[in-house]
Write a protein that holds these residues in place. Structure first.
Motif, PDB file in Angstrom:
ATOM      1  N   UNK A 212      81.116  19.243  49.902  1.00 50.41           N
ATOM      2  CA  UNK A 212      80.360  18.796  51.187  1.00 50.41           C
ATOM      3  C   UNK A 212      80.987  18.282  52.476  1.00 50.41           C
ATOM      4  N   UNK A 213      81.980  17.370  51.901  1.00 55.73           N
ATOM      5  CA  UNK A 213      82.873  16.713  52.927  1.00 55.73           C
ATOM      6  C   UNK A 213      83.737  17.899  53.610  1.00 55.73           C
ATOM      7  N   UNK A 214      84.162  18.623  52.967  1.00 51.89           N
ATOM      8  CA  UNK A 214      84.917  19.715  53.490  1.00 51.89           C
ATOM      9  C   UNK A 214      84.275  20.766  54.168  1.00 51.89           C
ATOM     10  N   UNK A 215      82.980  20.769  53.918  1.00 52.81           N
ATOM     11  CA  UNK A 215      82.301  21.693  54.918  1.00 52.81           C
ATOM     12  C   UNK A 215      81.882  21.278  55.917  1.00 52.81           C
ATOM     13  N   UNK A 216      81.680  19.708  55.839  1.00 53.29           N
ATOM     14  CA  UNK A 216      81.295  18.834  57.041  1.00 53.29           C
ATOM     15  C   UNK A 216      82.216  18.587  57.747  1.00 53.29           C
ATOM     16  N   UNK A 217      83.629  19.007  57.736  1.00 52.93           N
ATOM     17  CA  UNK A 217      84.826  18.648  58.637  1.00 52.93           C
ATOM     18  C   UNK A 217      85.206  17.098  58.395  1.00 52.93           C
ATOM     19  N   UNK A 218      84.844  16.637  57.197  1.00 50.82           N
ATOM     20  CA  UNK A 218      85.030  15.222  57.030  1.00 50.82           C
ATOM     21  C   UNK A 218      86.275  15.200  56.200  1.00 50.82           C
ATOM     22  N   UNK A 219      86.936  13.891  56.358  1.00 50.46           N
ATOM     23  CA  UNK A 219      88.051  13.577  55.582  1.00 50.46           C
ATOM     24  C   UNK A 219      87.462  13.453  54.116  1.00 50.46           C
ATOM     25  N   UNK A 220      88.233  14.551  53.043  1.00 42.92           N
ATOM     26  CA  UNK A 220      87.541  14.607  51.802  1.00 42.92           C
ATOM     27  C   UNK A 220      87.945  13.234  51.073  1.00 42.92           C
ATOM     28  N   UNK A 221      88.846  12.416  51.353  1.00 46.31           N
ATOM     29  CA  UNK A 221      89.193  11.368  50.211  1.00 46.31           C
ATOM     30  C   UNK A 221      88.232  10.533  50.416  1.00 46.31           C
ATOM     31  N   UNK A 224      87.438   6.631  52.839  1.00 40.22           N
ATOM     32  CA  UNK A 224      88.174   6.445  53.991  1.00 40.22           C
ATOM     33  C   UNK A 224      87.326   6.169  55.137  1.00 40.22           C
ATOM     34  N   UNK A 225      87.469   5.452  55.994  1.00 38.27           N
ATOM     35  CA  UNK A 225      86.655   5.018  57.216  1.00 38.27           C
ATOM     36  C   UNK A 225      87.400   5.461  58.337  1.00 38.27           C
ATOM     37  N   UNK A 226      86.997   6.553  58.762  1.00 39.82           N
ATOM     38  CA  UNK A 226      87.410   7.009  60.175  1.00 39.82           C
ATOM     39  C   UNK A 226      87.407   6.304  61.365  1.00 39.82           C
ATOM     40  N   UNK A 227      86.851   5.154  61.500  1.00 38.76           N
ATOM     41  CA  UNK A 227      86.336   4.336  62.404  1.00 38.76           C
ATOM     42  C   UNK A 227      86.974   2.876  62.094  1.00 38.76           C
ATOM     43  N   UNK A 228      87.923   2.714  61.613  1.00 43.52           N
ATOM     44  CA  UNK A 228      88.473   1.591  61.438  1.00 43.52           C
ATOM     45  C   UNK A 228      89.225   1.124  62.711  1.00 43.52           C
TER      46      UNK A 228
END
Lengths: 782, 486
Positions: A212-221, A224-228
């Motif tokens: 799902x994450x890959x599909x949603x273009x998110x970091x799969x890990x 992981x907080x993209x907004x640190x």
């Protein structure tokens, strides 16, 4: 057992031997001799870290090779010795070593019998750490590698698992099963078939999430907080010279092993003498032995500057405006810049325009450099080598040290008495020689005598009904009291009736003595010089006689100045009127002979009619002032002895210092002029004024020295209604000049018809002065 | 009292000082031997005066002045202690005396011409005391000398009792500059006609009319006489003349030598002058006992020593004060100052001579030979020449001066301060001319005292301060309260 040991680790041994063969270039014999022993020994040591060696080698093989090559020469001898010793020691203890080594081997492997009955070493699984790169391979996974599965289409199996067992092709499900499966979709059902196992591919929850994450273009890990929050190691703003906040890398803290090795190698090399830290002395010097060198400056010592040495001018340090980055207030605005640019280079206030370059590296090269240097050279080439002695004088020290007026007391400072009684202007004022009485004369034609201190009028006489009395003067000397006054065209000599009988008698006798002399004298030859006939003294009318007038001199012209000789026998009158003939303008009258003489036959040159005249206080000199100059005539020798040119346009009055010439100093003269100047002359010094005092706003009418030598005071009276008192001390010697200090401005007279104070006089003893005002009052100042 | 003290103590600092109040005058001394009183240091003269009045139990408060160590208290006690460096711990001895009431204008006697001198005949005046005759209260006489050449005697109701005869009848032929009662029955006057006239003064019984008859004419001076002094017990007169001489005369016809012929009016050569002198009355003419001539400028004043009539003092425009032994007519001492001296008065209790100068101040000079400094004290405040001085009859410290600036100033030589020029005194009160007030120009300052110059001043215990001047009047001022209680 030895042989088995050697075969057991054959591979390792051979590798060792190969290495040693590389290193032991010259010791093959020893190696061969101890080959078996050393082999076993090497086995023992290498067994322990077999796998590790393999692993380490992968990382460090390159380095090791390099190092070993480089260190060859160093390590060989010691290693060789060590190896020999070790080998000998180990050869003796070989059996014991074997047992201990087999004990140790059980830890790592177990010995099984293989199919041929030989020992088979079965090693333990290497348990990689968690951080190992080796993933745990699934037991069931296919190990066929990256080949198409279609290769196995003919076979019942599709590959092999890790243990070499065939992985059988899974049985293809019945259609019903497929239907059932499709109805009851298990969790993670994808509808796909795993090609490697042939089973339906079911994905776990984690894998689904991952997908799902890959599909949603998110970091799969996970986690992981993209907004640190952003840790700014470098600022986002653009800076010229940025500062980094990045943490120091670890390598900065660790001492470099490599460098340490290099240093140690160098140290070792230096110790052994292979590297010389200094350059060995060259052997060139010996060749120049016979060459003689002279040190020109060997015995040079500091010498004083040449007498014509001109030190370089010390320039002031540069200011802010000369900075490459001056503060904003130093930067020229548009207008200033324009005016600077438009001005000629010579006219510019400064040669540069303050400019902000921002930083030093942006400052361009100086455009005028060459031109400036050229001009400097030109200057030096053309500059005259002349030492200009600069005067270093404090301007304050040039000012004369004037004492403060407080120290010069007493001097008149306040009005003590007002004498009121005259109608119209009071034109003349005089204090009698005893200092008790004051005589005044005015426009109302009267002469009045007052008590000086109280201001009480004691005596008065009406000399003329229509003409003003222009001047009144007391005869000097205390043996008689005589007043001389000029009213209209006549002169009057009076004895005021304020005297005691004795003194009155003496005064009357003094004036009466001349009648007889005049009568006995032959009548003047009027025919000889027609118009220059001296006047005959006549007796006054009875009315005037009763009021105290004793003699009248019909002068025929209006006299404005009377001045007595100090002995009281002569007085000089001056008729300054423009219509007065030049020959009769100045007249000298002798009281004892009732005689009037005209000393001058011609007009005094330059400067109009004579204005006033005074006798010198001690010498037989008559000073006569016309409009421009004061001249001194020696009466006994009939000579012009002195000309004083004050430079005033119209002299009003002058006075001679009372102690002139008596104290061996020169004559001093003060001259007042209608052009507002008071001029002090030192006759020894120059014809020109020693000092010009220009303190009045209007014409100066009268000037007067204090008559006694006691107080070095003089005063002037001006049409601006004020008197000014000065201190003017004359020193006895010729070395120092007179010091003149303005002391006091006395105000009080009202200006009436553009006229202020008309006459002044001093008390003969005290520092008191009297003034006659155009406002009809006289004032005593003390 | 309590209210005053509380408020003053509340206002001032909490410091207190122990004071011992004493008085030398019996009538105002504290009733019993009052011990030291603790008073706040913030008190000033007025509060202290209130305190003393309360202690005395006066119904009508009497103003007091306070002396600490011989100087008037002009500040608060605190400031005085600080200024003089006295500890507040000590007991301060404060002497109190009656304060001088501002002298009020009582009366003005108008004249036809400038009035040059005044003298008073009263019970306490020197002329009466020398003659030991009693002048009843209210029968005081005031003698005025005028520039019109006439002497006038006034009673206290501003009526002229007697006028001296005119020149043709044996009077003065010129302005009179000085006049004094020699005794209740005789008057001495002198003026610009260079003669000293001795007059017999008689009064009718009712005291409303009198006669001044010429008794003696004294010739000897060659110039105007500026001032005179009399000593009745010895019948001696001192005159100061502009001819630089001090005349010493006898008032008795028998004692006096003959007059010098050359100075008699008959010697005058001019017919015009003789006209005046053909007087119908012939008066005896006498000469001086001695002419003391060592001054080099007009002599402005001459006085007898208040205690010793054989000693005379004279001041002159030549800046000197000279002491004379009158018996031998010898000069004893000369004190030189830096200004012309115009008036003189003796303060015998303090061995001081007060002399007014042309430099607008009064200098106190110790004439004793032992005195080292010439000027003991300077009293400043006048704005013109000080030409007349008189003693305070109530106090040996008091002095009044008349000046050409149109004011009379009362001085107390205890009210002093020390500055760079030595001890300097300030006047206690200044009396201006009533004529200025009447003209509505009381505040206007006359330049050179024009029209209001004071020529003579006399301070009598019963009459008050009598001053004469250029405003053609004599003016009587009196501190009413003080005199009534005294």
């Amino acid at each position: 057992m030895v042989a088995s040991a050697g075969s057991k680790k054959r591979k390792a041994v051979t590798r060792d031997v190969e290495e040693e063969a590389g290193t032991f270039s010259g010791d093959e014999l020893a190696g061969d001799l101890n080959g078996a022993l050393s082999g076993s020994a090497n086995d023992l040591s290498s067994d322990e870290d077999d796998s590790e060696v393999e692993l380490v080698d992968e990382f460090s093989s390159d380095e090791d090779d390099d190092e070993e090559e480089e260190l060859d020469s160093d390590e060989i001898p010691s290693d060789g010795e060590d190896a020999v010793k070790k080998n000998s020691a180990k050869s003796t203890a070989a059996p014991a070593d074997d047992e201990s080594s087999s004990d140790e081997a059980e830890v790592n492997f177990r010995i099984e019998k293989d199919a041929n009955g030989n020992d088979r070493y079965v090693y333990d699984e290497i348990n990689p750490d968690d951080n190992s790169d080796y993933s745990d391979i699934d037991e069931d996974s296919n190990t066929i590698g990256n080949i198409p599965l279609s290769f196995y289409d003919q076979y019942p199996h599709i590959g092999y698992d890790i243990n070499g067992k065939k992985i059988m092709r899974p049985a293809t499900g019945e259609a019903l099963d497929a239907l059932l499966d499709s109805i009851e979709i298990p969790k993670g059902f994808t509808g796909l078939t795993d090609p490697s196992t042939g089973k339906p591919l079911e994905l776990s929850q984690d894998e689904l999430e991952l997908l799902r994450k890959v599909q949603m273009n998110e970091i799969p890990e996970d986690g992981y907080n993209p907004y640190e929050p952003l840790m700014e190691w470098f600022t986002t703003e653009k800076e010229v010279m940025p500062l980094s906040a990045a943490p120091e890398p670890k390598r900065r803290f660790l001492p470099s092993k490599h460098e340490a090795k290099r240093v140690m190698k160098l140290v070792k090399a230096i110790r052994e003498g292979r590297i010389l830290p200094y350059k060995p002395p060259s052997e060139q010097e010996e060749e120049d032995k016979d060459l003689i060198k002279y040190d020109l400056w060997a015995d040079e010592e500091e010498r004083p500057d040449h007498i014509m040495h001109v030190p370089a001018p010390k320039l002031p340090p540069p200011g802010y405006e000369e900075s490459y980055h001056p503060p904003a207030e130093y930067l020229p605005d548009q207008k200033e810049r324009k005016t600077w640019e438009q001005a000629d280079p010579e006219d510019r206030e400064r040669e540069y325009l303050p400019t902000d370059f921002g930083s030093l590296r942006k400052v361009p090269g100086y455009g005028e450099f060459v031109k400036e240097k050229f001009e400097r050279c030109l200057d030096l080439y053309l500059a005259p080598r002349v030492r200009r002695s600069k005067l270093n004088i404090d301007p304050e020290s040039l000012l004369p040290k004037l004492p403060s007026p407080e120290e010069l007391k007493p001097f008149p400072s306040m009005c003590a008495t007002v004498f009121r009684g005259h109608k119209g202007r009071v034109r003349s004022i005089a204090v009698d020689p005893t200092g008790v009485w004051l005589a005044t004369a005015g426009d109302d034609g009267t002469v009045r005598v007052w008590e000086l201190l109280t201001g009480r009028q004691l005596w008065s006489v009406q000399l003329s009904e229509e003409d003003a009395v222009n001047v009144v003067r007391w005869r000097p000397g205390k043996d008689a009291v005589v007043l001389a006054a000029a009213a209209g065209d006549d002169l009057y000599l009076m004895v005021p009736s304020i005297l005691d009988p004795e003194l009155e008698q003496a005064s009357l006798e003094l004036l009466d003595a001349g009648w007889g002399y005049a009568a006995s004298k032959p009548a003047p030859s009027a025919t000889e010089e027609g118009k220059k006939t001296p006047p005959q003294w006549i007796r006054p009318s009875s009315a005037l006689t009763d009021s105290g007038v004793c003699a009248v001199i019909p002068l025929r012209y209006v006299a404005k100045s009377i001045s007595w000789h100090r002995r009281g026998d002569y007085f000089v009158t001056v008729c300054p009127g423009a219509s007065t003939p030049a020959s009769v303008a100045v007249a000298i009258h002798t009281v004892s002979k009732h005689l009037t003489q005209y000393p001058f036959s011609r007009r005094i040159k330059g400067g109009g009619p004579p204005q006033t005249a005074h006798f010198h206080p001690s010498k037989p000199i008559l000073f006569v002032a016309n409009q421009r100059s004061v001249r001194g005539y020696d009466l006994s020798r009939q000579l012009l002895v002195k000309i004083v040119q004050p430079g005033a346009r119209w002299i009003s009055s002058f006075d001679i210092h009372p102690t002139s010439s008596t104290a061996s100093g020169g004559d001093n003269l003060i001259v007042g002029s209608y052009d507002r100047r008071l001029l002090w002359h030192d006759l020894e010094l120059s014809q020109r004024p020693y000092k010009t005092l220009r303190y009045h706003r209007k014409a100066i009418r009268a000037v007067k020295f204090h008559p006694s030598g006691r107080y070095p005071l003089f005063a002037d009276a001006s049409d601006d209604g004020s008197l000014q008192i000065f201190h003017g001390s004359v020193t006895g010697d010729m070395l120092s000049n007179a010091s003149i200090v303005p002391l006091k401005v006395l105000k009080g007279h009202k200006i009436t018809g553009e006229l202020g104070v008309l006459d002044i006089d001093w008390h003969p003893r005290e520092a008191w002065c009297v003034s006659a005002g155009a406002d009809g009052t006289c004032r005593l100042w003390m | 009292m309590n209210g005053t003290q509380e408020s003053s103590s509340a206002a001032s600092a909490q410091r207190q000082v122990r004071v011992q109040l004493v008085s030398k005058q019996e009538d105002i001394a504290l009733p019993e031997n009052t011990g030291p009183i603790l008073v706040p240091t913030g008190l000033r003269r007025y509060a202290l005066s209130t305190l003393v009045n309360n202690l005395l139990g006066n119904d009508k408060p009497v103003p007091f002045e306070f002396l600490i160590n011989g100087a008037f208290l002009r500040t608060s006690i605190d400031e005085y202690l600080t200024a003089n460096g006295i500890s507040a711990e000590t007991t301060l001895e404060i002497e109190y005396i009656r304060a001088l009431i501002p002298p009020l204008h009582i009366a003005s006697f108008e004249h036809d011409d400038w009035v040059s001198a005044v003298d008073v005949l009263s019970a306490t005046s020197s002329a009466a005391s020398w003659a030991s005759s009693s002048i009843p209260q209210g029968q005081e006489r005031i003698l005025s000398a005028s520039y019109d050449g006439l002497l006038r005697v006034w009673n206290m109701s501003s009526q002229i009792v007697a006028t001296s005869p005119s020149a043709v009848e044996g009077g003065h032929s010129a302005s009179i500059k000085a006049a004094k009662f020699l005794s209740p029955n005789s008057i001495v006057s002198a003026g610009l006609d260079r003669t000293v006239h001795l007059w017999k003064y008689t009064e009718s019984e009712d005291g409303f009319s009198g006669k001044i008859a010429p008794q003696l004419e004294l010739y000897g001076h060659k110039s105007g006489i500026n001032s005179l002094a009399v000593h009745a017990p010895s019948n001696r007169i001192l005159t100061a003349s502009s001819d630089h001489a001090v005349g010493f005369w006898s008032a008795k016809k028998s004692d006096a030598p003959a007059a010098p012929e050359s100075l008699l009016p008959s010697a005058a050569s001019r017919t015009s002058k003789r006209r005046k002198l053909n007087s119908s009355v012939s008066t005896p003419q006498r000469g001086p006992l001695a002419l003391l001539s060592s001054h080099t400028a007009p002599v402005s004043a001459a006085i007898f020593d208040a205690k010793d009539s054989t000693v005379g003092y004279s001041t002159s425009w030549d800046h000197t004060l000279r002491t004379w032994d009158l018996v031998t007519a010898a000069l004893v001492d000369t004190r030189s100052t830096s200004h012309s001296l115009l008036s003189l008065e003796h303060l015998p209790e303090h061995h001081l001579l007060a002399t007014g100068t042309s430099a607008r101040h009064i200098t106190l000079i110790d004439p004793r030979v032992s005195a080292t400094t010439i000027s003991a004290m300077t009293l400043r405040g006048h704005t013109n020449a000080v030409v007349s001085l008189s003693r305070d009859p109530h106090s040996s410290y008091g002095l009044i001066s008349g000046s050409h600036d149109g004011t009379c100033r009362i001085w107390d030589i205890r009210a002093t301060k020390t500055d760079k020029e030595g001890v300097v005194g300030e006047s206690v009160y200044s009396i201006t001319r009533k004529s200025l007030e009447e003209a509505g120009k009381a505040d206007a300052k006359r330049v050179g005292g024009e029209g209001v110059k004071v020529f003579g001043v006399c301070w009598d215990r019963s009459v008050g301060i009598v001053s004469a001047g250029e405003d053609k009047r004599i003016q009587i001022n009196r501190g009413e309260g003080v005199l009534s209680s005294a």
